[in-house]
Motif scaffolding. Structure first.
Motif, PDB file in Angstrom:
ATOM      1  N   ARG A   1       1.750  -4.318  -9.365  1.00  0.00           N
ATOM      2  CA  ARG A   1       0.912  -3.410  -8.585  1.00  0.00           C
ATOM      3  C   ARG A   1       0.437  -2.274  -9.477  1.00  0.00           C
ATOM      4  O   ARG A   1       1.234  -1.640 -10.160  1.00  0.00           O
ATOM      5  N   GLU A   2      -0.868  -2.009  -9.448  1.00  0.00           N
ATOM      6  CA  GLU A   2      -1.392  -0.886 -10.224  1.00  0.00           C
ATOM      7  C   GLU A   2      -0.943   0.437  -9.626  1.00  0.00           C
ATOM      8  O   GLU A   2      -0.488   1.313 -10.327  1.00  0.00           O
ATOM      9  N   SER A   3      -1.101   0.561  -8.321  1.00  0.00           N
ATOM     10  CA  SER A   3      -0.650   1.754  -7.602  1.00  0.00           C
ATOM     11  C   SER A   3      -0.794   1.478  -6.114  1.00  0.00           C
ATOM     12  O   SER A   3      -1.494   0.550  -5.715  1.00  0.00           O
ATOM     13  N   PRO A   4      -0.157   2.296  -5.270  1.00  0.00           N
ATOM     14  CA  PRO A   4      -0.342   2.094  -3.833  1.00  0.00           C
ATOM     15  C   PRO A   4      -1.761   2.454  -3.382  1.00  0.00           C
ATOM     16  O   PRO A   4      -2.131   2.166  -2.255  1.00  0.00           O
ATOM     17  N   ASP A   5      -2.549   3.032  -4.289  1.00  0.00           N
ATOM     18  CA  ASP A   5      -3.932   3.403  -3.966  1.00  0.00           C
ATOM     19  C   ASP A   5      -4.937   2.322  -4.335  1.00  0.00           C
ATOM     20  O   ASP A   5      -6.144   2.561  -4.267  1.00  0.00           O
ATOM     21  N   GLU A   6      -4.464   1.142  -4.727  1.00  0.00           N
ATOM     22  CA  GLU A   6      -5.387   0.059  -5.059  1.00  0.00           C
ATOM     23  C   GLU A   6      -6.347  -0.165  -3.896  1.00  0.00           C
ATOM     24  O   GLU A   6      -5.922  -0.194  -2.736  1.00  0.00           O
ATOM     25  N   GLN A   7      -7.604  -0.321  -4.213  1.00  0.00           N
ATOM     26  CA  GLN A   7      -8.619  -0.529  -3.186  1.00  0.00           C
ATOM     27  C   GLN A   7      -8.864  -2.029  -3.008  1.00  0.00           C
ATOM     28  O   GLN A   7      -9.460  -2.676  -3.876  1.00  0.00           O
TER      29      GLN A   7
ATOM     30  N   LEU B   1      10.550  -2.938   0.887  1.00  0.00           N
ATOM     31  CA  LEU B   1      10.839  -4.350   0.615  1.00  0.00           C
ATOM     32  C   LEU B   1      12.047  -4.848   1.406  1.00  0.00           C
ATOM     33  O   LEU B   1      12.090  -6.011   1.802  1.00  0.00           O
ATOM     34  N   GLY B   2      13.015  -3.979   1.650  1.00  0.00           N
ATOM     35  CA  GLY B   2      14.197  -4.376   2.427  1.00  0.00           C
ATOM     36  C   GLY B   2      13.866  -4.734   3.863  1.00  0.00           C
ATOM     37  O   GLY B   2      14.632  -5.456   4.509  1.00  0.00           O
TER      38      GLY B   2
ATOM     39  N   ILE C   1      12.779  -8.475  -7.145  1.00  0.00           N
ATOM     40  CA  ILE C   1      11.498  -8.441  -6.432  1.00  0.00           C
ATOM     41  C   ILE C   1      10.861  -7.061  -6.580  1.00  0.00           C
ATOM     42  O   ILE C   1       9.659  -6.941  -6.822  1.00  0.00           O
ATOM     43  N   ALA C   2      11.653  -6.025  -6.478  1.00  0.00           N
ATOM     44  CA  ALA C   2      11.134  -4.660  -6.645  1.00  0.00           C
ATOM     45  C   ALA C   2      10.566  -4.478  -8.049  1.00  0.00           C
ATOM     46  O   ALA C   2       9.480  -3.895  -8.214  1.00  0.00           O
TER      47      ALA C   2
ATOM     48  N   ARG D   1       0.811  -1.220   0.000  1.00  0.00           N
ATOM     49  CA  ARG D   1       0.000   0.000   0.000  1.00  0.00           C
ATOM     50  C   ARG D   1       0.850   1.279   0.000  1.00  0.00           C
ATOM     51  O   ARG D   1       0.306   2.368  -0.038  1.00  0.00           O
ATOM     52  N   SER D   2       2.161   1.151   0.070  1.00  0.00           N
ATOM     53  CA  SER D   2       3.061   2.309   0.113  1.00  0.00           C
ATOM     54  C   SER D   2       3.613   2.614  -1.272  1.00  0.00           C
ATOM     55  O   SER D   2       3.778   1.722  -2.096  1.00  0.00           O
ATOM     56  N   SER D   3       3.932   3.882  -1.499  1.00  0.00           N
ATOM     57  CA  SER D   3       4.574   4.264  -2.763  1.00  0.00           C
ATOM     58  C   SER D   3       5.964   3.665  -2.840  1.00  0.00           C
ATOM     59  O   SER D   3       6.662   3.559  -1.827  1.00  0.00           O
TER      60      SER D   3
END
Length: 131
Positions: A59-65, A26-27, A51-52, A19-21
């Motif tokens: 991921r579409e964006s950190p704003d995915e609902q 990931l680390g 992985i990044a 959920r984060s930008s």
């Protein structure tokens, strides 16, 4: 030795990172040389950089609902098995039920991650002629 609490905390961190930008968190979740497999027959992403890149693609964006619910099914030694259910909000409204196999390093980060994704309508077996 991993515990159920370790697995719960790791899943919470995974959701927070998703959920984060960006991919900086990931680390906190994966070792530098971790492996990440999106399904048992997919190619493995090896190391934090790969992985990044995988996360950036998927991921579409950190704003995915979406809503993520999980249950730790089993823990033995350094391995945890988690059942995760992800429900995306409309317009897509996709739903997934996954099993995650998480192998922890001594520092509590994941060193091997393997996902077994399932979704409604997914065939149970390969079509006849492809078995």
């Amino acid at each position: 030795m991993a515990t159920r609490a370790d697995a719960d905390a790791w899943v919470a961190g995974y959701e927070r990172a998703w959920r984060s930008s960006g991919t900086a968190l990931l680390g906190d979740l994966f070792t530098e040389d971790a492996s990440y497999r999106m399904s048992p027959f997919e190619e493995t992403a090896a190391g934090l950089a790969e992985i990044a890149e995988l996360w950036k693609r998927e991921r579409e964006s950190p704003d995915e609902q979406f809503e993520l619910a999980h249950e730790v099914v089993a823990v033995e030694g350094d391995v945890a098995v988690v059942r995760a259910e992800v429900k995306y909000r409309p317009p897509g409204g996709s739903r997934y039920r996954d099993l995650w196999i998480i192998r922890f390093a001594a520092d509590g980060r994941c060193r091997q991650f393997e996902e077994w994704p399932f979704w409604p309508g997914q065939p149970i077996t390969a079509p006849k002629g492809e078995r």
